[in-house]
Motif scaffolding. Structure first.
Motif, PDB file in Angstrom:
ATOM      1  N   LEU A  46       0.813  -1.210   0.000  1.00 42.89           N
ATOM      2  CA  LEU A  46       0.000   0.000   0.000  1.00 42.89           C
ATOM      3  C   LEU A  46       0.850   1.264   0.000  1.00 42.89           C
ATOM      4  N   CYS A  47       0.400   2.266  -0.753  1.00 42.90           N
ATOM      5  CA  CYS A  47       0.968   3.612  -0.687  1.00 42.90           C
ATOM      6  C   CYS A  47      -0.146   4.573  -0.288  1.00 42.90           C
ATOM      7  N   TYR A  48       0.220   5.645   0.412  1.00 45.48           N
ATOM      8  CA  TYR A  48      -0.781   6.543   0.991  1.00 45.48           C
ATOM      9  C   TYR A  48      -0.491   7.981   0.587  1.00 45.48           C
ATOM     10  N   ILE A  49      -1.520   8.667   0.071  1.00 44.81           N
ATOM     11  CA  ILE A  49      -1.368  10.069  -0.339  1.00 44.81           C
ATOM     12  C   ILE A  49      -2.142  10.966   0.623  1.00 44.81           C
ATOM     13  N   TRP A  50      -1.384  11.733   1.393  1.00 46.73           N
ATOM     14  CA  TRP A  50      -1.948  12.722   2.308  1.00 46.73           C
ATOM     15  C   TRP A  50      -2.417  13.948   1.523  1.00 46.73           C
ATOM     16  N   GLY A  51      -3.373  14.684   2.119  1.00 46.07           N
ATOM     17  CA  GLY A  51      -3.680  16.003   1.579  1.00 46.07           C
ATOM     18  C   GLY A  51      -2.551  16.955   1.919  1.00 46.07           C
ATOM     19  N   GLY A  52      -2.097  16.879   3.167  1.00 48.02           N
ATOM     20  CA  GLY A  52      -0.979  17.692   3.633  1.00 48.02           C
ATOM     21  C   GLY A  52      -0.598  17.233   5.025  1.00 48.02           C
ATOM     22  N   PHE A  53       0.651  17.396   5.389  1.00 47.82           N
ATOM     23  CA  PHE A  53       1.123  16.975   6.713  1.00 47.82           C
ATOM     24  C   PHE A  53       0.886  18.082   7.744  1.00 47.82           C
ATOM     25  N   GLY A  54       0.759  17.678   9.002  1.00 50.03           N
ATOM     26  CA  GLY A  54       0.678  18.630  10.088  1.00 50.03           C
ATOM     27  C   GLY A  54      -0.685  19.260  10.278  1.00 50.03           C
ATOM     28  N   LEU A  55      -1.699  18.769   9.582  1.00 50.53           N
ATOM     29  CA  LEU A  55      -3.041  19.312   9.709  1.00 50.53           C
ATOM     30  C   LEU A  55      -3.896  18.348  10.537  1.00 50.53           C
ATOM     31  N   LEU A  83       2.875  -0.850   4.422  1.00 48.32           N
ATOM     32  CA  LEU A  83       2.789   0.499   3.876  1.00 48.32           C
ATOM     33  C   LEU A  83       4.137   0.829   3.249  1.00 48.32           C
ATOM     34  N   LEU A  84       4.158   0.938   1.927  1.00 48.81           N
ATOM     35  CA  LEU A  84       5.417   1.135   1.211  1.00 48.81           C
ATOM     36  C   LEU A  84       5.905   2.574   1.268  1.00 48.81           C
ATOM     37  N   ALA A  85       4.960   3.517   1.150  1.00 53.87           N
ATOM     38  CA  ALA A  85       5.344   4.934   1.101  1.00 53.87           C
ATOM     39  C   ALA A  85       4.137   5.801   1.418  1.00 53.87           C
ATOM     40  N   GLU A  86       4.415   6.981   1.918  1.00 60.05           N
ATOM     41  CA  GLU A  86       3.367   7.972   2.174  1.00 60.05           C
ATOM     42  C   GLU A  86       3.931   9.359   1.892  1.00 60.05           C
ATOM     43  N   LYS A  87       3.205  10.136   1.094  1.00 61.77           N
ATOM     44  CA  LYS A  87       3.636  11.493   0.755  1.00 61.77           C
ATOM     45  C   LYS A  87       2.419  12.396   0.623  1.00 61.77           C
ATOM     46  N   ALA A 103      -0.808  14.261  -7.159  1.00 62.25           N
ATOM     47  CA  ALA A 103      -1.024  12.835  -6.891  1.00 62.25           C
ATOM     48  C   ALA A 103      -0.654  11.991  -8.104  1.00 62.25           C
ATOM     49  N   MET A 104      -0.900  12.517  -9.286  1.00 61.89           N
ATOM     50  CA  MET A 104      -0.531  11.802 -10.503  1.00 61.89           C
ATOM     51  C   MET A 104       0.982  11.640 -10.590  1.00 61.89           C
ATOM     52  N   ALA A 105       1.713  12.703 -10.264  1.00 58.27           N
ATOM     53  CA  ALA A 105       3.178  12.644 -10.295  1.00 58.27           C
ATOM     54  C   ALA A 105       3.711  11.656  -9.263  1.00 58.27           C
ATOM     55  N   LEU A 106       3.133  11.658  -8.069  1.00 58.48           N
ATOM     56  CA  LEU A 106       3.547  10.703  -7.036  1.00 58.48           C
ATOM     57  C   LEU A 106       3.330   9.271  -7.507  1.00 58.48           C
ATOM     58  N   THR A 107       2.163   9.026  -8.085  1.00 54.29           N
ATOM     59  CA  THR A 107       1.830   7.677  -8.527  1.00 54.29           C
ATOM     60  C   THR A 107       2.757   7.207  -9.640  1.00 54.29           C
ATOM     61  N   GLU A 108       3.083   8.100 -10.550  1.00 51.35           N
ATOM     62  CA  GLU A 108       4.020   7.749 -11.621  1.00 51.35           C
ATOM     63  C   GLU A 108       5.361   7.301 -11.046  1.00 51.35           C
ATOM     64  N   ASP A 109       5.826   8.017 -10.011  1.00 50.15           N
ATOM     65  CA  ASP A 109       7.085   7.624  -9.358  1.00 50.15           C
ATOM     66  C   ASP A 109       6.956   6.275  -8.667  1.00 50.15           C
TER      67      ASP A 109
END
Length: 356
Positions: free
Chosen positions: A194-203, A229-233, A242-248
């Motif tokens: 699993l990879c996880y995409i945050w809206g933003g950190f610290g909120l 959990l492989l990665a979270e950004k 999110a598209m750029a993150l997923t491509e990576d």
């Protein structure tokens, strides 16, 4: 691989609805707690506001056009829909005007936004806070100016707010985790990477959404040897980010088979990247939050598997009702809970939308 979803949906939905209502009773929406009529305004004792000034504001709320200020934390698709629905509901009342700001998920900007709203002297400010601590002083500024505050959806750590309206953000993550656990239960040989995409950190809100998924699902996933959990950004609520993150991630993690996002806009961006890379979506699971119009279309197209849908009409009517009462001098000692989060998939989307 996904043919089991229809069989499990009833069970998953039952569990998700129950969990999404934690602390809010067994009905779809807990009846509003009785408002505490506090014409002297407790906060006036803290700010020096006179009874006469409080009576004048109350008279204005009763007889003249109300001005409601709304400080939004961002302007993603869901927030735009939220604001549009609120403005339409306010306009239908005939005597309510709305002014709003967009903080772009930035605490400092939202502090400035609140100052701008205060300068316009609204009867009440609805604060959809970027951060519970970062906006605490802004509540003090509002109260000092004689303007009551309704915290909506996201907490503010200040006991001077006149009302809090919302549901537990953690429930979003809990429901996502239940959905994924159902997939694992139906496929005992499967592993989830699993990879996880945050809206933003610290909120505050984003942390709660993450915690709802992480505890217990992600922790149990690793403990059971069923995946990790492989990665979270952070995707900054943006489809393009999110598209750029997923491509990576497609390049870095060839075994990745799940992406969980904190909103539908980012899930749509991830879906576009997966589709462009010819990933077999029958063997990949993609989740969002909000049940936005765009998210609904991606679900119908089979590109997003599930989202957490919110009945905006229900949520807005409650926010507006509370804001009008607070503008008239009432306060709520207890939270006004909404039980508006429901799992949405291709199998139940028409049923949910038909219940609006």
């Amino acid at each position: 691989m996904k043919k089991y979803v229809g069989l499990l949906l009833a069970g998953i939905l039952l569990g998700s609805v129950c969990l999404s209502g934690c602390g809010s009773g067994e009905t779809d929406k807990e009846a509003l707690p009785a408002a505490e009529d506090d014409k002297g305004m407790q906060d006036a004792k803290d700010t020096g506001e006179t009874d006469q000034a409080g009576d004048a504001k109350e008279a204005k709320a009763d007889s003249a056009q109300l001005l409601i200020g709304i400080a939004c934390y961002s302007a993603d698709e869901y927030q735009k829909s939220w604001l549009d629905t609120f403005e339409a509901a306010a306009e239908s009342k005939g005597n309510i005007k709305v002014v709003s700001t967009n903080a772009d998920a930035n605490v400092e900007k939202q502090v400035s936004d609140v100052e701008s709203l205060i300068a316009q002297n609204p009867d009440v400010i609805i604060l959809r806070a970027v951060d519970a601590d970062g906006l605490a002083a802004s509540v003090d500024a509002c109260v000092s100016a004689g303007i009551p505050v309704v915290a909506s959806s996201y907490e503010v750590h200040n006991d001077k707010i006149s009302a809090w309206v919302g549901a537990n953000q953690k429930d979003n993550g809990i429901i996502q985790g239940e959905y994924l656990q159902g997939i694992l239960d139906a496929n005992p040989d499967m592993k989830m990477n699993l990879c996880y995409i945050w809206g933003g950190f610290g909120l505050t809100g984003t942390q709660e959404r993450y915690d709802g998924l992480n505890d217990p699902f992600v922790n149990k996933l690793k403990a059971d040897g069923r995946g990790e959990l492989l990665a979270e950004k952070a995707g900054n609520w943006s489809a393009s980010d999110a598209m750029a993150l997923t491509e990576d991630w497609i390049q870095s993690f060839p075994d990745m088979n799940v992406i969980v996002c904190q909103n539908d806009e980012m899930a749509a961006g991830a879906a576009n990247a997966l589709k462009a890379a010819n990933v077999d979506m029958e063997k990949f699971y993609l989740l969002g939050i909000d049940g936005s119009a765009n998210g609904q279309q991606y679900i119908r197209d089979g590109l997003i598997d599930a989202t957490i849908w919110t009945d905006l009409n229900d949520e807005i009517s409650t926010n507006l009702d509370v804001a009008v009462k607070v503008a008239g001098g009432e306060t709520y000692k207890e939270p006004v809970y909404l039980n508006s989060y429901k799992l949405m998939t291709k199998d139940n989307i028409d049923e949910l939308l038909g219940s609006k």
